[in-house]
Design a protein around this motif. Structure first.
Motif, PDB file in Angstrom:
ATOM      1  N   ALA A 190       0.837  -1.184   0.000  1.00 39.66           N
ATOM      2  CA  ALA A 190       0.000   0.000   0.000  1.00 39.66           C
ATOM      3  C   ALA A 190       0.877   1.240   0.000  1.00 39.66           C
ATOM      4  O   ALA A 190       1.967   1.246   0.578  1.00 39.66           O
ATOM      5  N   ALA A 249     -10.412   1.876  -5.844  1.00 45.05           N
ATOM      6  CA  ALA A 249     -11.247   1.979  -4.658  1.00 45.05           C
ATOM      7  C   ALA A 249     -10.802   3.143  -3.802  1.00 45.05           C
ATOM      8  O   ALA A 249      -9.654   3.579  -3.856  1.00 45.05           O
ATOM      9  N   ALA A 252      -8.253   3.148   2.225  1.00 47.51           N
ATOM     10  CA  ALA A 252      -8.774   2.381   3.349  1.00 47.51           C
ATOM     11  C   ALA A 252      -9.195   3.279   4.492  1.00 47.51           C
ATOM     12  O   ALA A 252     -10.076   2.945   5.274  1.00 47.51           O
ATOM     13  N   MET A 265     -11.910  -1.866   1.632  1.00 43.22           N
ATOM     14  CA  MET A 265     -11.243  -2.294   0.411  1.00 43.22           C
ATOM     15  C   MET A 265      -9.787  -1.874   0.440  1.00 43.22           C
ATOM     16  O   MET A 265      -9.432  -0.860   1.021  1.00 43.22           O
ATOM     17  N   GLN A 266      -8.940  -2.660  -0.205  1.00 46.16           N
ATOM     18  CA  GLN A 266      -7.547  -2.315  -0.311  1.00 46.16           C
ATOM     19  C   GLN A 266      -7.384  -1.217  -1.362  1.00 46.16           C
ATOM     20  O   GLN A 266      -8.223  -1.009  -2.214  1.00 46.16           O
ATOM     21  N   SER A 267      -6.283  -0.521  -1.284  1.00 46.49           N
ATOM     22  CA  SER A 267      -5.984   0.504  -2.262  1.00 46.49           C
ATOM     23  C   SER A 267      -4.537   0.350  -2.693  1.00 46.49           C
ATOM     24  O   SER A 267      -3.656   0.216  -1.856  1.00 46.49           O
ATOM     25  N   SER A 269      -7.056  -0.768  -6.033  1.00 46.17           N
ATOM     26  CA  SER A 269      -7.899  -1.933  -6.266  1.00 46.17           C
ATOM     27  C   SER A 269      -7.575  -2.585  -7.600  1.00 46.17           C
ATOM     28  O   SER A 269      -7.257  -1.911  -8.567  1.00 46.17           O
ATOM     29  N   GLU A 271      -9.880  -4.939  -8.664  1.00 46.14           N
ATOM     30  CA  GLU A 271     -11.141  -5.639  -8.847  1.00 46.14           C
ATOM     31  C   GLU A 271     -11.599  -5.559 -10.303  1.00 46.14           C
ATOM     32  O   GLU A 271     -11.310  -4.601 -11.020  1.00 46.14           O
ATOM     33  N   SER A 307     -20.050  -2.292   0.383  1.00 50.04           N
ATOM     34  CA  SER A 307     -19.499  -0.971   0.075  1.00 50.04           C
ATOM     35  C   SER A 307     -20.161   0.106   0.913  1.00 50.04           C
ATOM     36  O   SER A 307     -19.481   0.926   1.546  1.00 50.04           O
ATOM     37  N   ARG A 515     -12.537  -7.953  -0.487  1.00 49.53           N
ATOM     38  CA  ARG A 515     -12.573  -6.888  -1.478  1.00 49.53           C
ATOM     39  C   ARG A 515     -11.158  -6.399  -1.744  1.00 49.53           C
ATOM     40  O   ARG A 515     -10.220  -6.731  -1.047  1.00 49.53           O
ATOM     41  N   GLY A 516     -11.006  -5.584  -2.754  1.00 46.66           N
ATOM     42  CA  GLY A 516      -9.720  -5.025  -3.106  1.00 46.66           C
ATOM     43  C   GLY A 516      -9.114  -5.720  -4.307  1.00 46.66           C
ATOM     44  O   GLY A 516      -8.607  -5.075  -5.218  1.00 46.66           O
ATOM     45  N   ASN A 517      -9.156  -7.059  -4.312  1.00 45.73           N
ATOM     46  CA  ASN A 517      -8.662  -7.822  -5.465  1.00 45.73           C
ATOM     47  C   ASN A 517      -9.711  -8.832  -5.920  1.00 45.73           C
ATOM     48  O   ASN A 517      -9.380  -9.811  -6.571  1.00 45.73           O
TER      49      ASN A 517
END
Length: 731
Positions: A190, A249, A252, A265-267, A269, A271, A307, A515-517
């Motif tokens: 991150a 996204a 966080a 969600m990770q940043s 993203s 997705e 979300s 979430r995130g990936n």
């Protein structure tokens, strides 16, 4: 005081000394050694402090202030003032950079130490001499730091740092050495805040060696390509015109996790979602027939909820309105006789447009008793790769799969296949009654390593085939975040492989976590080709809904390849719009082609579809009649259109046909129809649909709240609260 200022000014005006290369290299070496001592120090207790010759004097608040005032001298006041000015200038210099937003990830690569140490300047009895010594030390210190920063640009160490991989340290001779912190090799990383440059400040008699960190921007970390990118393009994209998209996204820090499993969600993203452009309004004189495959998936609604409850609006590409509508149970009439499902049609005025009508088509699957179902061979295919090492992934997955065990009978069997760097059987076929043994195998699963999705799928299908006997049903339940490389050189081979397994009777359902990936596009493609269900699990409550309340529907289909076709009567309908089902659209000729795959309806499950239709004489009509078009030919009196359904019995190769007229007369909508239309409006508001006019969040909330009905599980009031959250998040 004036003499002291004059001497200070004179010292500042002196020409800076020439850069001393030897001093600079010695300073860099000393800085690196100091850095290593700080960052590579072993864990444990620090050394005991050095004993002091005298005990410190006790002082209270007033006594401490008096002692401080007594110790002040003009030289110290001057030195302190100089430090404050230098600090103020440094803050002003870096303030614009702070306002520009989060900086790019960088790493400190060059450390410098001032060649002149103020602590080594001997004190003098005369105040004037003290001021001179302090001023000279400050000037020399700043000059040496500037020289070190300037010369470091051409040093071997700096050149090696620019050429070295991100995260690697460099020795004094310019050679690359191993990263100092092992965690820096983990990916993804991150973005982190930059380390600010520290300017040396003179402190009278008390400063040790001042240090300056020279920032050299590290090469950007190479973002790995989404592992399922080619699969999404060739497998998902070729199926029903599915479009994919990667969305960034929110950070966080913008998310709020309401429970242990619902993590932000990770940043950034990675997705990807299966979606397509919203269905347009179609003129009946140009396209009188609409055809689509049914969809009983619910993943989109769960992702929307995750979300909103995490504090940010959902990504538009993640919204599939039919999955939002189909998330909720509806009180449709049960099928009669041996029919696997029963259609139910209602026509009523559109809530957001008084000039149009909604046609709700509901299909209710027959509920089957557990005692009447065949023995089940269930293979859990569990993704244990490194990306699953998060609280809302593998730990939640383990808890979710445990919920399945009480729903199984003594004749059922369970096996577990896990895959990370390689695939392996974590639990051989075991009777479902051996709950402790199955639970222990689940608890022993650990996340780490790469992925071997192709190998895992093949191992799971192979094990399911070995378990199956005559009269039994075998199912594979894949639990993953979808971020895996299937390892296939030809994604079409995967389509053929899953289709072959589907024809043999082994169906594949997919459960998404985290979430995130999240690779929703790959999960949708796998589930659709595998004749299974795709669901997203973000909480233990959702796991119970999917794996307990709807287990029979997910694992025991009553009808395969269910297709819907509506022919509209041009005398009653000038134009129409199917709300949702963009990724399930079929060509008109696909309806009668039994080789074209479609969705399934499981035991007790329901399917709901909504059409918005406009009469030829309605003021809400958006399309102009054709100048040279033929006059509409009236169909049967009192019919808006004609509904056709095709379906196959599980394992059959030929389809059966059900037909029913759609009445033109409007009826007062019951709570089921009103709530379904409220959720359809909810989804359209989230996507920014242009067909809603002035109808907004207040109207959607009022409609949904008034159509809650009994709501025994609280699903509908949860939707109302989500609408309230979405309303306050809108710009």
């Amino acid at each position: 005081m004036t003499d002291e200022l004059d001497r200070l000014k004179a010292g500042l005006r002196k020409a800076p000394p020439a850069p001393d290369r030897a001093a600079r290299e010695a300073a860099l070496s000393a800085a690196l050694q100091s850095f290593d001592k700080i960052h590579d120090a072993p864990q444990g207790s620090a050394d005991a402090p050095r004993p002091m010759p005298e005990r410190p004097k006790k002082s209270g608040g007033i006594a401490g202030v008096l002692d401080m005032l007594k110790s002040l001298s003009p030289a110290r006041v001057l030195a302190g003032t100089t430090s404050v000015v230098a600090l103020t200038v440094a803050v002003i210099a870096i303030a614009p950079g702070l306002r520009e937003g989060p900086p790019k990830p960088q790493m400190p690569e060059t450390l410098g130490v001032s060649s002149t140490d103020p602590a080594m300047v001997p004190p003098s009895d005369a105040p004037g001499e003290q001021a001179d010594a302090q001023a000279n030390a400050t000037t020399a210190d700043a000059t040496a730091a500037d020289a070190a920063r300037a010369d470091a640009q051409n040093s071997p160490m700096q050149k090696a740092a620019e050429a070295a991989p991100a995260g690697a340290a460099v020795d004094q001779d310019g050679g690359s050495v191993a990263p100092r912190v092992a965690q820096e090799q983990a990916a993804p990383v991150a973005p982190a805040k930059d380390m600010a440059a520290a300017e040396p400040m003179a402190e009278s008699y008390g400063a040790a060696a001042d240090m300056t960190i020279a920032e050299n921007e590290a090469p950007p970390l190479a973002a790995p390509a989404p592992s399922g990118a080619r699969l999404r393009k060739e497998l998902g994209g070729a199926r029903n015109g599915v479009a994919m998209g990667n969305q960034a996204a929110p950070a966080a820090s913008e998310a709020v996790a309401p429970d242990a499993y619902r993590a932000p969600m990770q940043s950034p993203s990675t997705e990807a979602f299966a979606n397509a452009d919203a269905n347009p309004v179609k003129a009946v004189d140009a396209a009188p027939v609409s055809t689509f495959s049914v969809d009983v998936d619910t993943a989109s609604y769960a992702m929307v909820r995750q979300s909103l409850e995490s504090g940010y609006p959902p990504v538009k590409e993640s919204i599939r309105i039919e999955e939002m509508v189909n998330y909720f149970p509806y009180a449709y009439p049960q099928p009669e006789g041996d029919q696997p499902f029963r259609p139910d049609v209602t026509v009523f005025q559109t809530p957001w447009n008084p000039g149009t009508r909604l046609v709700r088509i509901g299909l209710q699957g027959r509920s089957a008793e557990v005692a009447q179902r065949p023995p089940l061979n269930l293979v859990f295919l569990v993704d244990t790769s490194g990306s699953m090492d998060q609280p809302n992934k593998l730990p939640l997955l383990q808890q979710a799969l445990r919920l399945v065990l009480p729903q199984l009978t003594a004749e059922d069997q369970v096996a577990i296949v896990s895959y990370a760097g390689s695939a392996g059987v974590a639990l051989p076929p075991t009777k479902a009654t051996e709950v402790a043994k199955i639970g222990a195998a689940l608890d022993n699963l650990r996340a780490g390593g790469g992925t071997a999705g192709e190998e895992g799928l093949q191992a799971a299908y192979r094990l399911a085939a070995e378990m199956r006997k005559d009269g039994e049903v075998s199912r594979v339940l894949l639990a993953t975040d979808g971020d895996f490389n299937l390892g296939l050189s030809d994604p079409e081979a995967l389509t053929d492989y899953i289709a072959t397994q589907r024809k043999s009777g082994t169906y594949l359902s997919v459960l998404g976590f985290g979430r995130g990936n999240l690779d929703d596009a790959v999960m949708q493609a796998l589930a659709q080709n595998g004749n299974g269900l795709a669901a997203y699990i973000d909480t233990a409550q959702e796991a119970r809904k999917v794996l307990v309340d709807q287990l029979s529907g997910a694992l025991f289909p009553l009808a395969d390849d269910v297709k819907v076709q509506v022919e509209w009567n041009p005398a009653e309908v000038a134009e129409y719009r199917l709300i949702g089902y963009e990724t399930r659209a079929l060509a008109r000729e696909d309806f009668n082609n039994d080789r074209v795959d479609a969705g399934e309806i499981g035991s007790g499950l329901q399917v709901t579809a909504l059409y918005e239709v406009t009469a030829p004489d309605s003021a809400a009509r958006l399309t102009e009649p054709l100048r040279y078009g033929a006059a509409p030919v009236a169909g049967e009196t009192g019919e808006l259109g004609f509904l056709r359904l095709r379906w196959k019995a599980p394992g059959a190769s030929e389809s059966q046909l059900i037909e029913a007229p759609i009445p033109a007369a409007e009826t007062a909508p019951d709570s089921e129809a009103r709530f379904a239309s409220a959720i359809a409006g909810f989804g359209q508001l989230l996507t920014g649909s242009t067909y809603l006019g002035d109808w907004g969040w207040d109207e959607a909330i009022k409609l949904a709240e008034g159509a809650r009905g009994e709501d025994p599980f609280g699903y509908r009031i949860e939707a109302v609260n989500l609408m309230r959250l979405a309303k306050v998040m809108q710009p």
